[in-house]
Design a protein around this motif. Structure first.
Motif, PDB file in Angstrom:
ATOM      1  N   UNK A   9       0.838  -1.073   0.057  1.00  0.00           N
ATOM      2  CA  UNK A   9       0.011   0.127   0.084  1.00  0.00           C
ATOM      3  C   UNK A   9       0.893   1.383  -0.037  1.00  0.00           C
ATOM      4  N   UNK A  10       1.135   1.733  -0.963  1.00  0.00           N
ATOM      5  CA  UNK A  10       1.912   3.050  -1.315  1.00  0.00           C
ATOM      6  C   UNK A  10       1.303   4.227  -1.112  1.00  0.00           C
ATOM      7  N   UNK A  11       1.388   4.992  -0.467  1.00  0.00           N
ATOM      8  CA  UNK A  11       0.950   6.550  -0.383  1.00  0.00           C
ATOM      9  C   UNK A  11       1.851   7.404  -0.753  1.00  0.00           C
ATOM     10  N   UNK A  12       1.129   8.346  -1.906  1.00  0.00           N
ATOM     11  CA  UNK A  12       2.075   9.412  -2.533  1.00  0.00           C
ATOM     12  C   UNK A  12       1.647  10.838  -1.495  1.00  0.00           C
ATOM     13  N   UNK A  13       2.360  11.390  -1.215  1.00  0.00           N
ATOM     14  CA  UNK A  13       2.277  12.605  -0.371  1.00  0.00           C
ATOM     15  C   UNK A  13       2.884  13.649  -1.061  1.00  0.00           C
TER      16      UNK A  13
ATOM     17  N   UNK B 106      -9.299   5.420  -9.640  1.00  0.00           N
ATOM     18  CA  UNK B 106     -10.130   6.403  -9.046  1.00  0.00           C
ATOM     19  C   UNK B 106      -9.676   7.690  -9.156  1.00  0.00           C
ATOM     20  N   UNK B 107     -10.350   8.597  -9.926  1.00  0.00           N
ATOM     21  CA  UNK B 107      -9.964  10.063  -9.976  1.00  0.00           C
ATOM     22  C   UNK B 107     -10.146  10.861  -8.953  1.00  0.00           C
ATOM     23  N   UNK B 108      -9.770  11.994  -8.848  1.00  0.00           N
ATOM     24  CA  UNK B 108     -10.095  12.936  -7.764  1.00  0.00           C
ATOM     25  C   UNK B 108     -11.415  13.734  -8.234  1.00  0.00           C
ATOM     26  N   UNK B 109     -11.834  13.933  -9.323  1.00  0.00           N
ATOM     27  CA  UNK B 109     -13.008  14.445  -9.766  1.00  0.00           C
ATOM     28  C   UNK B 109     -13.866  13.396  -9.968  1.00  0.00           C
ATOM     29  N   UNK B 110     -15.228  13.265  -9.563  1.00  0.00           N
ATOM     30  CA  UNK B 110     -15.914  12.254  -9.666  1.00  0.00           C
ATOM     31  C   UNK B 110     -17.523  12.524  -9.814  1.00  0.00           C
ATOM     32  N   UNK B 111     -17.876  13.446 -11.059  1.00  0.00           N
ATOM     33  CA  UNK B 111     -19.011  13.790 -11.216  1.00  0.00           C
ATOM     34  C   UNK B 111     -19.991  12.679 -11.648  1.00  0.00           C
ATOM     35  N   UNK B 112     -21.261  12.843 -11.217  1.00  0.00           N
ATOM     36  CA  UNK B 112     -22.414  11.701 -11.509  1.00  0.00           C
ATOM     37  C   UNK B 112     -23.400  12.770 -12.633  1.00  0.00           C
ATOM     38  N   UNK B 113     -23.673  12.085 -13.773  1.00  0.00           N
ATOM     39  CA  UNK B 113     -24.474  12.734 -14.726  1.00  0.00           C
ATOM     40  C   UNK B 113     -25.696  12.169 -14.978  1.00  0.00           C
ATOM     41  N   UNK B 114     -25.971  10.961 -14.410  1.00  0.00           N
ATOM     42  CA  UNK B 114     -26.911  10.261 -14.677  1.00  0.00           C
ATOM     43  C   UNK B 114     -27.896   9.848 -13.475  1.00  0.00           C
ATOM     44  N   UNK B 115     -29.009   9.693 -12.988  1.00  0.00           N
ATOM     45  CA  UNK B 115     -29.686   9.145 -11.985  1.00  0.00           C
ATOM     46  C   UNK B 115     -29.695   7.708 -11.947  1.00  0.00           C
TER      47      UNK B 115
ATOM     48  N   UNK C 212      -5.773   5.246  -6.530  1.00  0.00           N
ATOM     49  CA  UNK C 212      -6.887   6.040  -5.877  1.00  0.00           C
ATOM     50  C   UNK C 212      -6.338   7.625  -5.700  1.00  0.00           C
ATOM     51  N   UNK C 213      -7.009   8.532  -6.173  1.00  0.00           N
ATOM     52  CA  UNK C 213      -6.541   9.832  -5.919  1.00  0.00           C
ATOM     53  C   UNK C 213      -7.335  10.595  -4.699  1.00  0.00           C
ATOM     54  N   UNK C 214      -6.919  10.868  -3.611  1.00  0.00           N
ATOM     55  CA  UNK C 214      -7.566  11.378  -2.402  1.00  0.00           C
ATOM     56  C   UNK C 214      -8.930  10.411  -2.260  1.00  0.00           C
ATOM     57  N   UNK C 215      -8.905   9.160  -2.080  1.00  0.00           N
ATOM     58  CA  UNK C 215      -9.934   8.356  -1.721  1.00  0.00           C
ATOM     59  C   UNK C 215     -10.854   8.629  -0.443  1.00  0.00           C
ATOM     60  N   UNK C 216      -9.981   9.524   0.505  1.00  0.00           N
ATOM     61  CA  UNK C 216     -10.860   9.694   1.775  1.00  0.00           C
ATOM     62  C   UNK C 216     -11.286  11.228   1.606  1.00  0.00           C
TER      63      UNK C 216
ATOM     64  N   UNK D 120      -3.086   8.677  -3.488  1.00  0.00           N
ATOM     65  CA  UNK D 120      -2.635   9.962  -3.223  1.00  0.00           C
ATOM     66  C   UNK D 120      -3.721  10.583  -1.992  1.00  0.00           C
ATOM     67  N   UNK D 121      -2.570  10.689  -0.897  1.00  0.00           N
ATOM     68  CA  UNK D 121      -3.322  11.251   0.358  1.00  0.00           C
ATOM     69  C   UNK D 121      -2.504  12.667   0.882  1.00  0.00           C
ATOM     70  N   UNK D 122      -3.285  13.419   1.617  1.00  0.00           N
ATOM     71  CA  UNK D 122      -2.946  14.413   2.324  1.00  0.00           C
ATOM     72  C   UNK D 122      -2.561  14.530   3.582  1.00  0.00           C
ATOM     73  N   UNK D 123      -3.226  13.457   4.496  1.00  0.00           N
ATOM     74  CA  UNK D 123      -2.855  13.294   5.731  1.00  0.00           C
ATOM     75  C   UNK D 123      -1.583  12.582   6.015  1.00  0.00           C
ATOM     76  N   UNK D 124      -0.816  13.069   6.459  1.00  0.00           N
ATOM     77  CA  UNK D 124       0.649  12.443   6.803  1.00  0.00           C
ATOM     78  C   UNK D 124       0.543  11.484   7.925  1.00  0.00           C
ATOM     79  N   UNK D 125      -0.119  11.732   8.821  1.00  0.00           N
ATOM     80  CA  UNK D 125      -0.374  10.669   9.914  1.00  0.00           C
ATOM     81  C   UNK D 125      -1.127   9.601   9.606  1.00  0.00           C
TER      82      UNK D 125
END
Length: 265
Positions: A31-35, A82-91, A163-167, A195-200
């Motif tokens: 499990x590799x985290x990119x910071x 899993x991209x960072x931007x995840x729009x939903x266009x259909x119901x 996964x780009x910013x999965x949380x 890709x994560x932003x939370x170091x801890x």
């Protein structure tokens, strides 16, 4: 099992984020985290690892095979993104959104095969969204939708998950649950890169940490090797103490340098 590797990889688009001369490897079971700070090139690099951004030099390989030799179906079956931007266009319902992750395996909306149905159900279970399967995705909260999109990526059951910013948009309890799920995915002998932003949180869950700064590789190794006060200072302009899981972020460097007599300037 597939190993994802970048060798002297560079991407230098005009006017956009860029990275240069990065060597990187994600092996099955890791499990590799990119910071890195904003603008470090994390998303751009992840897109290149997914085969979605061309390199200007170097190469990316999967189990020693150049990624650019994969056709679209091969790549989708090998790498789930899993991209960072995840729009939903259909119901669509949650179940149908997650089922989109099975497209490369012949899955179709509303008529999944038995194997696809099992993969969808397992993915929903991994993110705790089983009870939402029949809800319309466009009625969900931001945090709920983030979990649905992660389930879509998990449903592909690809040997490599990016996964780009999965949380993003998740409350602290859900952040822990999602990172625990990603760690379990890695333990099933798949390679996970996030890709994560939370170091801890990266220190707690990742087996390997990569830190970028200004598009260049600043550090790569275990959390104990990379998450040190010296590296955190260089990467984020933060003052820290401890190492790895014991790392404590104390604050911005300028806060301490502005104080007199504290020995931290």
């Amino acid at each position: 099992m597939s190993e994802l590797r970048a060798e002297a990889a560079s991407s230098t688009p005009d006017g956009g984020p860029q990275f240069r001369d990065i060597d990187f490897v994600a092996r099955p079971g890791e499990f590799v985290a990119i910071l890195g700070p904003n603008g470090a090139g994390k998303t751009t690099f992840l897109q290149a690892l997914a085969g979605l951004r061309p390199l200007t030099s170097g190469q990316i390989t999967v189990s020693k095979r150049p990624l650019d030799s994969f056709d679209a179906i091969e790549r989708a079956r090998t790498i789930s993104y899993l991209p960072q931007s995840r729009p939903i266009s259909w119901p669509l319902t949650v179940q149908d959104i997650v089922g989109l992750g099975r497209y490369a395996f012949g899955g179709s909306i509303g008529r999944p095969s038995e194997r696809c149905r099992a993969a969808i159900e397992h993915a929903l279970e991994q993110v705790g969204m089983q009870s939402f399967r029949d809800r319309r995705a466009d009625t969900l909260s931001g945090g709920e939708l983030a979990r649905v999109h992660l389930a879509r990526a998990l449903a592909a059951e690809a040997p490599i998950l990016l996964a780009d910013e999965p949380i993003l948009s998740l409350d602290p309890a859900q952040q822990f649950r999602i990172l625990e799920a990603l760690k379990r995915v890695a333990m099933s002998r798949r390679a996970v890169v996030a890709v994560l932003h939370d170091i801890q949180l990266a220190a707690r869950f990742a087996s390997h940490v990569v830190i970028l700064r200004d598009g260049r590789l600043l550090a790569s190794g275990t959390p104990d090797e990379t998450l040190t006060p010296q590296v955190i200072g260089r990467a984020f302009d933060l003052v820290a103490s401890g190492t790895g899981r014991e790392l404590i972020i104390e604050g911005p460097a300028e806060t301490f340098s502005a104080r007199s007599g504290d020995g931290r300037a």
